[in-house]
Design an enzyme around this catalytic site. Structure first.
Site, mmCIF file in Angstrom:
data_model
loop_
_atom_site.group_PDB
_atom_site.id
_atom_site.type_symbol
_atom_site.label_atom_id
_atom_site.label_comp_id
_atom_site.label_asym_id
_atom_site.label_seq_id
_atom_site.Cartn_x
_atom_site.Cartn_y
_atom_site.Cartn_z
ATOM 1 N N ARG A 31 -0.111 -1.224 16.132
ATOM 2 C CA ARG A 31 -1.533 -1.196 15.763
ATOM 3 C C ARG A 31 -2.118 -2.601 15.791
ATOM 4 N NH1 ARG A 31 -0.992 1.587 10.224
ATOM 5 N NH2 ARG A 31 -3.221 1.256 9.976
ATOM 6 N N ARG A 68 0.843 -1.212 0.000
ATOM 7 C CA ARG A 68 0.000 0.000 0.000
ATOM 8 C C ARG A 68 0.876 1.259 0.000
ATOM 9 N NH1 ARG A 68 -4.396 0.289 4.565
ATOM 10 N NH2 ARG A 68 -2.792 0.995 5.999
HETATM 11 P P1 AMP Z 1 -7.404 3.510 10.603
HETATM 12 O O1 AMP Z 1 -7.371 4.435 9.442
HETATM 13 O O2 AMP Z 1 -8.761 2.923 10.838
HETATM 14 O O3 AMP Z 1 -6.330 2.475 10.566
HETATM 15 O O4 AMP Z 1 -7.104 4.408 11.896
HETATM 16 C C1 AMP Z 1 -5.908 5.124 12.036
HETATM 17 C C2 AMP Z 1 -5.706 5.518 13.489
HETATM 18 O O5 AMP Z 1 -6.770 6.369 13.916
HETATM 19 C C3 AMP Z 1 -5.710 4.367 14.458
HETATM 20 O O6 AMP Z 1 -4.466 3.727 14.560
HETATM 21 C C4 AMP Z 1 -6.102 5.071 15.741
HETATM 22 O O7 AMP Z 1 -5.031 5.780 16.282
HETATM 23 C C5 AMP Z 1 -7.121 6.092 15.270
HETATM 24 N N1 AMP Z 1 -8.499 5.531 15.279
HETATM 25 C C6 AMP Z 1 -9.285 5.293 14.208
HETATM 26 N N2 AMP Z 1 -10.455 4.803 14.585
HETATM 27 C C7 AMP Z 1 -10.438 4.721 15.916
HETATM 28 C C8 AMP Z 1 -11.359 4.270 16.897
HETATM 29 N N3 AMP Z 1 -12.551 3.784 16.567
HETATM 30 N N4 AMP Z 1 -10.974 4.325 18.190
HETATM 31 C C9 AMP Z 1 -9.787 4.813 18.554
HETATM 32 N N5 AMP Z 1 -8.855 5.237 17.710
HETATM 33 C C10 AMP Z 1 -9.168 5.199 16.382
#
Ligand code: AMP
Length: 297
Positions: free
Chosen positions: A150, A127
């Protein structure tokens, strides 16, 4: 239709969510995207989330629940939505249940994309390479170190949701290691079985939009080649030009041949007349022979 896509980072939630958006005309609500936009805009939420996100941790539950609740109230979400990256913890799932109940909305399904963890690092690396190739900005949390964190937070805080939704008979698990279009078809079949979508949606159309998404996402050589071929098809090729030229010259040649034939005919006529005269004048030679001889000249 209201669904949740569940899966670790790199499992294809974002890609599948975009395909479902195209297919069913619903919106994708990605908390990750919303938080990134807040960080970029420098809002109070963004300032709070910035460091946490960069290190691969989770933003506090009340922050994400707040932004999701507001987003669901927007007019474009009335038709339905796909939650991508939310909920990520059991308290978030409980808060979602509460707010849906208050808004008199029903959750149709939770789709878990199950993937082989060893493939995730590879997927995220691909990606990143593709984003760089397209000249896009790469996420600060798309590094092997942050991804490891993560993944760890997914295992400890998000994976319990599998049990949470399975107990509530909402969970459908799909093999996320299949090709993009196969995963899309499997999700569609599952949504059909649950009665969340109408049976009118055609498999071929689904596969086509999945293929489109694949080439748009990957920017593959194939897609580029197809574009080039399409452009070339519009332009007359060298061979086509040659063929047109030769067709022209064939036409010319035919015309010339016709003219030659006509000239020959006139010449024959012209020769025939004096031959007749010669007979009349008492020549012993046959008119046929004379004609031949003269025509030869
Ligand atoms: P993602 O794009 O879904 O991988 O999210 C990127 C980052 O945003 C994550 O690693 C978290 O730091 C934060 N994040 C996104 N969604 C959430 C959630 N529902 N709860 C807490 N942190 C979130």
């Amino acid at each position: 239709m209201r669904i949740i896509l569940l899966g670790p980072p790199g499992s294809g939630k974002g890609t599948q969510a975009q395909l479902l958006v195209q297919r069913y005309g619903i919106v994708q609500l990605s908390t990750g995207e919303m938080l990134r936009a807040a960080v970029a805009a420098g809002t109070p939420v963004g300032l709070k989330a910035k460091e946490i996100m960069a290190s691969g941790g989770l933003v506090p539950d009340e922050v994400v629940v707040g932004i999701i609740s507001d987003r669901i109230d927007q007019p474009d979400a009335k038709n339905g939505f796909i939650l991508d990256g939310f909920p990520r913890t059991v308290p978030q799932a409980e808060a979602l249940d509460d707010l849906l109940r208050h808004k008199h909305l029903r959750l149709d399904a939770v789709i878990e994309l199950r993937v082989n963890e060893s493939a995730l690092l590879n997927r995220v690396e691909t990606r990143v390479a593709q984003m760089l190739e397209r000249g896009e900005e790469v996420r600060v949390d798309d590094t092997p170190e942050v991804l490891t964190k993560r993944l760890a937070s997914y295992r400890s805080q998000t994976e319990p949701l599998i049990h949470y939704y399975s107990e509530r008979r909402k969970l459908s698990t799909i093999d996320g290691m299949m090709a993009i279009d196969e995963v899309t078809r499997a999700i569609h079949r599952q949504l059909l079985a649950l009665g969340a979508v109408e049976p009118k949606t055609h498999g071929k159309t689904l596969a086509r939009s999945a293929a489109k998404a694949t080439s748009a996402k990957t920017g593959t050589k194939k897609a580029k080649a197809a574009k080039k071929a399409k452009k070339a098809a519009k332009k007359p090729t060298k061979t086509a030009k040659k063929a047109a030229k030769s067709a022209k010259s064939t036409k010319k040649a035919k015309k010339a041949k016709k003219a030659k034939k006509a000239a020959k005919k006139t010449a024959k006529k012209a020769v025939k007349k004096p031959a007749k005269k010669a007979v009349k004048k008492g020549s012993k030679k046959s008119p046929k022979k004379v004609t031949k001889k003269r025509a030869k000249r």
